[in-house]
Design an enzyme around this catalytic site. Sequence first.
Site, mmCIF file in Angstrom:
data_model
loop_
_atom_site.group_PDB
_atom_site.id
_atom_site.type_symbol
_atom_site.label_atom_id
_atom_site.label_comp_id
_atom_site.label_asym_id
_atom_site.label_seq_id
_atom_site.Cartn_x
_atom_site.Cartn_y
_atom_site.Cartn_z
ATOM 1 N N ASP A 76 0.831 -1.402 0.000
ATOM 2 C CA ASP A 76 -0.032 -0.035 0.039
ATOM 3 C C ASP A 76 0.865 1.265 -0.007
ATOM 4 O O ASP A 76 0.823 2.092 0.742
ATOM 5 C CB ASP A 76 -0.989 -0.230 1.071
ATOM 6 C CG ASP A 76 -2.054 1.088 1.184
ATOM 7 O OD1 ASP A 76 -2.292 1.461 -0.016
ATOM 8 O OD2 ASP A 76 -2.700 1.064 2.026
ATOM 9 N N ASP A 80 -0.871 -10.106 -5.369
ATOM 10 C CA ASP A 80 -2.227 -9.683 -5.234
ATOM 11 C C ASP A 80 -2.898 -9.571 -6.309
ATOM 12 O O ASP A 80 -2.989 -8.754 -7.269
ATOM 13 C CB ASP A 80 -2.074 -7.812 -4.746
ATOM 14 C CG ASP A 80 -3.504 -7.351 -4.328
ATOM 15 O OD1 ASP A 80 -4.529 -8.094 -4.583
ATOM 16 O OD2 ASP A 80 -3.867 -6.093 -4.067
ATOM 17 N N GLU A 122 2.299 -2.627 -5.231
ATOM 18 C CA GLU A 122 1.978 -1.335 -4.744
ATOM 19 C C GLU A 122 3.172 -0.336 -4.148
ATOM 20 O O GLU A 122 3.002 0.151 -3.168
ATOM 21 C CB GLU A 122 0.487 -0.954 -3.930
ATOM 22 C CG GLU A 122 -0.712 -1.406 -4.655
ATOM 23 C CD GLU A 122 -1.774 -0.624 -3.637
ATOM 24 O OE1 GLU A 122 -1.544 0.501 -3.033
ATOM 25 O OE2 GLU A 122 -2.848 -1.127 -4.111
#
Length: 369
Positions: A131, A271, A161
């Site tokens: 993130d 992911d 990310e």
Amino acid sequence: MSALGESRTRLCDQFAFVSGSDSAVAQCYLAENEWDMERALNSFFEAHMDSVFDEEAEKTEVTGNKRKDDTAEASGTKKKLKTDNADCIDLTAEEPTCSITVNSKENQAENGTAKSEVEDSKLSIISWNVDGLDTLNLADRARGLCSYLALYTPDVVFLQELIPAYVQYLKKRAVSYLFFEGSDDGYFTGIMLRKSRVKFLESEIICFPTTQMMRNLLIAQVTFSGQKLYLMTSHLESCKNQSQERTKQLRVVLQKIKEAPEDAIVIFAGDTNLRDAEVANVGGLPAGVCDVWEQLGKQEHCRYTWDTKANSNKTVPYVSRCRFDRIFLRSAKTAPPVTPDHMALIGMEKLDCGRYTSDHWGIYCTFNT
């Protein structure tokens, strides 16, 4: 609403989801970039991301001594992962000490075998969407990731990310790892290889031609204990309404797994944003390819890697629990089989800043080779 209006509203929603911004910011950047999602995202990242760690460095210089005192006072009050510079890591050592790999001579003698030899034959990995698009407490959370790397000393790390500043931060601290990325613009994936355990051969990037979110497939060819491995990671298209594009990307991933040489082990970790129905829609996983979580018995404690019920990093008005992060394994056909050994979720301790390392839990997994 007209078809054009609906299309642009969907683009704004997707931009806001990916960038962590709101619809007003999304509309501004999309309009400035002729409603081209990739150009708009690149423009946003260039404007917002580069200074995150620079600002943190300035803050650390001013408050470094005070933070050490505060950390000492706070110890023992709550279950939090320590991430201050002294405790965080020295990843410069080729063989860091950690609770997983250290075995006393007494224990080895008692068990009749040197456990370290058994551990050395196991391949360990971490896969984590970190993130990096959320700039709040980003430097603290990056230190949190480094603490987990020091604790588990994985042989391979698959990350999603990432942003350029996050990568530079990791490269300065995780010097015992070789690091390569799926891009150097916007946000992207990366793979870290522990230099003392994994030998790098080559890498390639496979583009997803119709992605609207800058997604691709990163592949590394390596050897581990003399065995050839193909390591793959990706961050498949986000959002429920992008199921069609995500399914197309999954087909590319599975095709690349099938195309890998028969003498190579293939591990994909990333992911995926997948729903089980989407895997079923492509006919399931190919013969010889397993979903590691399923192979290990579908253990409930490590099912949900995206869990807004337990993870408070994202403020959302609903509870969402999904198994977005997945690991696929294909053994080599001309070598002894590789079997999943253990899987656990990591990152479930709050950091000193009061947040988790990411809005996703990480996956720690080991394999018998």
